[in-house]
Design a protein around this motif. Structure first.
Motif, PDB file in Angstrom:
ATOM      1  N   GLY A   1      30.691-101.321  65.372  1.00  0.00           N
ATOM      2  CA  GLY A   1      31.382-102.388  65.871  1.00  0.00           C
ATOM      3  C   GLY A   1      30.741-103.610  65.343  1.00  0.00           C
ATOM      4  N   THR A   2      31.819-104.713  65.324  1.00  0.00           N
ATOM      5  CA  THR A   2      31.186-105.957  64.736  1.00  0.00           C
ATOM      6  C   THR A   2      31.006-106.910  65.889  1.00  0.00           C
ATOM      7  N   GLY A   3      31.494-106.532  67.233  1.00  0.00           N
ATOM      8  CA  GLY A   3      31.470-107.386  68.450  1.00  0.00           C
ATOM      9  C   GLY A   3      32.200-108.762  68.190  1.00  0.00           C
ATOM     10  N   LEU A   4      33.062-108.728  67.291  1.00  0.00           N
ATOM     11  CA  LEU A   4      33.910-109.981  67.290  1.00  0.00           C
ATOM     12  C   LEU A   4      35.336-110.025  67.800  1.00  0.00           C
ATOM     13  N   GLY A   5      35.775-108.845  67.880  1.00  0.00           N
ATOM     14  CA  GLY A   5      37.271-108.909  68.453  1.00  0.00           C
ATOM     15  C   GLY A   5      37.674-109.349  69.843  1.00  0.00           C
ATOM     16  N   LEU A   6      36.660-109.209  70.863  1.00  0.00           N
ATOM     17  CA  LEU A   6      37.236-110.148  71.983  1.00  0.00           C
ATOM     18  C   LEU A   6      36.615-111.372  71.992  1.00  0.00           C
ATOM     19  N   ALA A   7      35.808-111.695  71.130  1.00  0.00           N
ATOM     20  CA  ALA A   7      35.495-113.147  71.228  1.00  0.00           C
ATOM     21  C   ALA A   7      36.650-113.979  70.191  1.00  0.00           C
ATOM     22  N   ILE A   8      37.145-113.239  69.242  1.00  0.00           N
ATOM     23  CA  ILE A   8      38.362-113.955  68.654  1.00  0.00           C
ATOM     24  C   ILE A   8      39.343-113.764  69.548  1.00  0.00           C
ATOM     25  N   ALA A   9      39.499-112.946  70.297  1.00  0.00           N
ATOM     26  CA  ALA A   9      40.823-112.821  71.107  1.00  0.00           C
ATOM     27  C   ALA A   9      40.850-113.949  72.134  1.00  0.00           C
ATOM     28  N   ARG A  10      39.600-114.370  72.582  1.00  0.00           N
ATOM     29  CA  ARG A  10      39.435-115.322  73.586  1.00  0.00           C
ATOM     30  C   ARG A  10      39.518-116.781  73.050  1.00  0.00           C
ATOM     31  N   GLU A  11      38.955-116.864  71.847  1.00  0.00           N
ATOM     32  CA  GLU A  11      39.213-118.102  71.256  1.00  0.00           C
ATOM     33  C   GLU A  11      40.835-118.487  71.051  1.00  0.00           C
ATOM     34  N   ILE A  12      41.250-117.341  70.518  1.00  0.00           N
ATOM     35  CA  ILE A  12      43.006-117.586  70.246  1.00  0.00           C
ATOM     36  C   ILE A  12      43.594-118.010  71.789  1.00  0.00           C
ATOM     37  N   ALA A  13      43.230-117.381  72.881  1.00  0.00           N
ATOM     38  CA  ALA A  13      43.655-117.654  74.017  1.00  0.00           C
ATOM     39  C   ALA A  13      43.325-119.246  74.286  1.00  0.00           C
ATOM     40  N   LEU A  14      42.206-119.291  74.400  1.00  0.00           N
ATOM     41  CA  LEU A  14      41.780-120.738  74.537  1.00  0.00           C
ATOM     42  C   LEU A  14      42.563-121.758  73.751  1.00  0.00           C
ATOM     43  N   ALA A  15      42.757-121.660  72.574  1.00  0.00           N
ATOM     44  CA  ALA A  15      43.535-122.470  71.496  1.00  0.00           C
ATOM     45  C   ALA A  15      45.033-122.555  71.988  1.00  0.00           C
ATOM     46  N   HIS A  16      45.515-121.565  73.071  1.00  0.00           N
ATOM     47  CA  HIS A  16      46.939-121.639  73.468  1.00  0.00           C
ATOM     48  C   HIS A  16      46.768-122.198  74.802  1.00  0.00           C
ATOM     49  N   ARG A  17      45.806-122.774  75.143  1.00  0.00           N
ATOM     50  CA  ARG A  17      45.516-123.361  76.447  1.00  0.00           C
ATOM     51  C   ARG A  17      45.693-122.217  77.634  1.00  0.00           C
ATOM     52  N   GLY A  18      45.373-120.926  77.181  1.00  0.00           N
ATOM     53  CA  GLY A  18      45.554-120.257  78.059  1.00  0.00           C
ATOM     54  C   GLY A  18      44.024-119.575  78.411  1.00  0.00           C
ATOM     55  N   GLU A  19      43.984-118.428  78.892  1.00  0.00           N
ATOM     56  CA  GLU A  19      42.609-117.764  79.098  1.00  0.00           C
ATOM     57  C   GLU A  19      42.927-116.283  78.869  1.00  0.00           C
ATOM     58  N   LEU A  20      41.671-115.520  78.713  1.00  0.00           N
ATOM     59  CA  LEU A  20      41.542-113.906  78.630  1.00  0.00           C
ATOM     60  C   LEU A  20      40.477-113.606  79.736  1.00  0.00           C
ATOM     61  N   GLY A  21      40.847-112.838  80.299  1.00  0.00           N
ATOM     62  CA  GLY A  21      39.875-111.980  81.356  1.00  0.00           C
ATOM     63  C   GLY A  21      39.790-110.861  81.592  1.00  0.00           C
ATOM     64  N   VAL A  22      38.728-110.284  82.085  1.00  0.00           N
ATOM     65  CA  VAL A  22      38.689-108.566  82.131  1.00  0.00           C
ATOM     66  C   VAL A  22      38.371-108.457  83.787  1.00  0.00           C
ATOM     67  N   GLU A  23      39.002-107.407  84.431  1.00  0.00           N
ATOM     68  CA  GLU A  23      38.596-107.026  85.727  1.00  0.00           C
ATOM     69  C   GLU A  23      38.732-105.384  85.706  1.00  0.00           C
ATOM     70  N   LYS A  24      38.128-104.858  86.854  1.00  0.00           N
ATOM     71  CA  LYS A  24      38.294-103.563  87.104  1.00  0.00           C
ATOM     72  C   LYS A  24      39.527-103.177  87.517  1.00  0.00           C
ATOM     73  N   ARG A  25      39.857-101.905  87.613  1.00  0.00           N
ATOM     74  CA  ARG A  25      41.388-101.595  88.057  1.00  0.00           C
ATOM     75  C   ARG A  25      41.430-101.733  89.631  1.00  0.00           C
ATOM     76  N   VAL A  26      42.314-102.271  89.908  1.00  0.00           N
ATOM     77  CA  VAL A  26      42.459-102.478  91.651  1.00  0.00           C
ATOM     78  C   VAL A  26      42.915-101.183  92.451  1.00  0.00           C
ATOM     79  N   ASP A  27      43.383-100.120  91.860  1.00  0.00           N
ATOM     80  CA  ASP A  27      43.866 -99.045  92.337  1.00  0.00           C
ATOM     81  C   ASP A  27      42.837 -97.985  92.545  1.00  0.00           C
ATOM     82  N   GLY A  28      41.347 -98.198  92.227  1.00  0.00           N
ATOM     83  CA  GLY A  28      40.349 -97.611  92.377  1.00  0.00           C
ATOM     84  C   GLY A  28      39.931 -96.763  91.383  1.00  0.00           C
ATOM     85  N   ARG A  29      40.778 -96.332  90.204  1.00  0.00           N
ATOM     86  CA  ARG A  29      40.551 -95.501  89.386  1.00  0.00           C
ATOM     87  C   ARG A  29      39.671 -96.308  88.363  1.00  0.00           C
ATOM     88  N   SER A  30      39.018 -95.404  87.461  1.00  0.00           N
ATOM     89  CA  SER A  30      38.096 -95.993  86.440  1.00  0.00           C
ATOM     90  C   SER A  30      39.025 -96.569  85.231  1.00  0.00           C
TER      91      SER A  30
END
Ligand code: ADP
Length: 514
Positions: free
Chosen positions: A451-480
């Motif tokens: 891996g390069t470890g750049l995929g999510l970093a770039i994705a977040r940069e693009i989200a910020l440039a859209h005045r938006g955000e990118l976040g991660v959470e666990k599933r709420v239904d208790g599944r992995s």
């Protein structure tokens, strides 16, 4: 010290402007309603006086007709009898008109005849009987005469039993006779005002005199000073309006200035944040580039010493060069993240496209891909190729994390409260471990061997440039599994970004491979 509005807190300025505006409006409304009221009462007074005066004129004409004509003069007795007879008739007529008095003015003798006053409650005199009144015979008569008492008028006192208003009545009656027309005026007669109506009385085609009626007005809205008061109030109201307009204009200027300043500070903050991120990125780049370079260097050193080159070391060398090229390509995506031309677009179309591409990738992996779109989503401000890239980075990560038989879900939702559209990429893989979670969006952070470890970093940069955000959470239904959410603001205030000539290239660059 120079006075400046900017020193006053904005809330105080707002309060003052609103108060002044409300006070000015109230004052204008009061002035206006006073004027309307005044006109309404003036009209009703006029119609009352006209009705009473008309009846007086009609009933008195035949009595006046019996008076001898000029140059013959009636004897004092005759005059007095006529006076009394007219006064009696008039009193009977005026009974129906509260607060009205009236009579006749005879042209040739310039005298008043048949004065009577309404038998209702006595009209309130605008002044109390005073010592001065006692000294003035006209006033004395006016204050002495009770409406219940019959008019006791002799030839000598044929002046109207009124006060100073007699002069006004005389002028009015005379004018009605001369012009041969009905007249109505409201005149100041301090401390009040009087309304006078006068109409010529004709006997055998000749005008012998005038019938008149009068009522006193103590109502403040008929007084000159009330008019002055209204003028002052209107002036103040206009002044208040002008002041509140000036205040509002100054406020608008301040708010505009503050907005420009806030935007400038935000832009500066973003710039310094990006500079800090760039510093981190460069440190990562240096680290990442050094590894393949070290590999290349040691291969070349071996060749220098005559060892090799064998086909295996060629392969290694090419792999290191590919790795370097991959890093450079991803870095270019980074630099383009905020150079997007944002247009109003349909997020559902973008997510459907990503779903289609993911299905093709997922099929050989036996992963099931599901797409659930919210039809109520309004347009969002976005660069579709850049948003495709974000979502493809997310689906690729998910597919890499999913075991065979796993499932990937793409969905869109609208949050009307926050006025944002959401695009979620949900997988039921192992999920993101707690210690990984905090580094997830850091450039070059990866847990994958290649891996390069750049995929999510770039994705977040693009989200910020859209005045938006990118976040991660666990599933709420208790599944992995992991849930990545891209939040984009609804297109209400279009954001002007410098259009990039590279924008069209993003489609091609939106390749996967993280
Ligand atoms: P790369 O894919 O090159 O590692 P990314 O920035 O795309 O770089 O991802 C960083 C790390 O985040 C991955 O190495 C992985 O550990 C973690 N990650 C990303 N997506 C997921 C996912 N859907 N499930 C579990 N871990 C994930």
């Amino acid at each position: 010290m120079k006075f400046s509005l900017a020193r006053i807190p904005l809330s105080v300025q707002f309060g003052a402007a609103a108060f002044l505006f409300a006070a000015a409006l109230l004052s204008l409304w009061l002035t206006w309603s006073t004027a309307v009221d005044r006109e309404r009462r003036r009209a009703s007074t006029r119609s009352d006086l006209a009705a009473a005066g008309g009846a007086l004129a009609k009933s008195g004409a035949d009595v006046l007709a019996e008076l001898p004509r000029w140059p013959d003069l009636p004897s004092p007795d005759e005059w007095s009898r006529t006076d009394q007879s007219l006064a009696e008739r008039n009193r009977a007529i005026l009974q129906g008109f509260r607060g009205v008095e009236g009579g006749f003015f005879v042209r040739e003798r310039r005298q008043f005849l048949g004065h009577a006053r309404s038998f209702g409650p006595r009209p309130k005199l605008p002044y109390p009987a005073s010592k001065k009144d006692e000294a003035n015979p006209r006033r004395r008569l006016a204050t002495a005469l009770e409406p219940e008492a019959p008019a006791n008028v002799t030839d000598e006192s044929a002046a109207p039993p009124m006060s100073d208003e007699a002069e006004l009545v005389e002028i009015q009656a005379d004018a009605a006779i001369r012009r041969n027309q009905v007249l109505f005026v409201i005149q100041e007669s301090p401390p009040g005002a009087v309304a006078i109506w006068a109409s010529p009385v004709e006997v055998d085609g000749r005008i012998v005199g005038a019938a008149w009626t009068l009522t006193r007005m103590v109502d403040p809205i008929f007084l000159g000073r009330s008019l002055r008061g209204s003028n002052i109030a209107a002036g103040l109201a206009l002044g208040g309006l002008a002041l509140s307009t000036a205040l509002t204009a100054s406020l608008a200027r301040t708010v505009r200035r503050q907005r420009v300043e806030r935007d400038r500070l935000q832009a500066e903050l973003r710039r310094s944040e990006r500079l800090a991120a760039l510093g981190k990125l460069l440190a990562g780049v240096a680290h990442e580039v050094r590894n393949p370079l070290a590999g290349i260097r040691s291969s070349v050193q071996l060749w220098q010493r005559g060892i090799g080159p064998d086909p295996e070391s060629f392969e290694d060398l090419l792999a290191e060069v590919d790795r370097l090229e991959g890093i450079v390509a991803r870095l270019l995506q980074f630099s383009r993240a905020d150079a997007q031309a944002l247009v109003a677009g349909d997020l559902n179309v973008v997510v459907a496209e990503v779903g289609r591409l993911a299905r093709a990738q997922a099929e050989p992996l036996h992963v099931n891909v599901e797409v659930d779109l919210d039809a109520q989503i309004p347009a969002v401000a976005m660069s579709p190729p850049a948003v495709i890239q974000v979502l493809r980075n997310l689906t690729t990560n998910a597919l890499q994390a999913l075991p065979a038989g796993g499932s990937l879900r793409l969905e869109t939702r609208f949050d009307p409260e926050r006025r944002v559209a959401l695009a979620r990429v949900i997988d039921d893989g192992p999920g993101v471990p707690h210690d990984v979670m905090t580094h997830l969006f850091e450039p070059f952070f990866t847990t994958k061997p290649g891996g390069t470890g750049l995929g999510l970093a770039i994705a977040r940069e693009i989200a910020l440039a859209h005045r938006g955000e990118l976040g991660v959470e666990k599933r709420v239904d208790g599944r992995s599994g992991a849930v990545f959410t891209l939040v984009l603001p609804v297109d209400e205030t279009p954001i002007e970004f410098a259009p990039s000539s590279d924008a069209h290239q993003h489609k091609e660059n939106a390749h996967v491979g993280t």
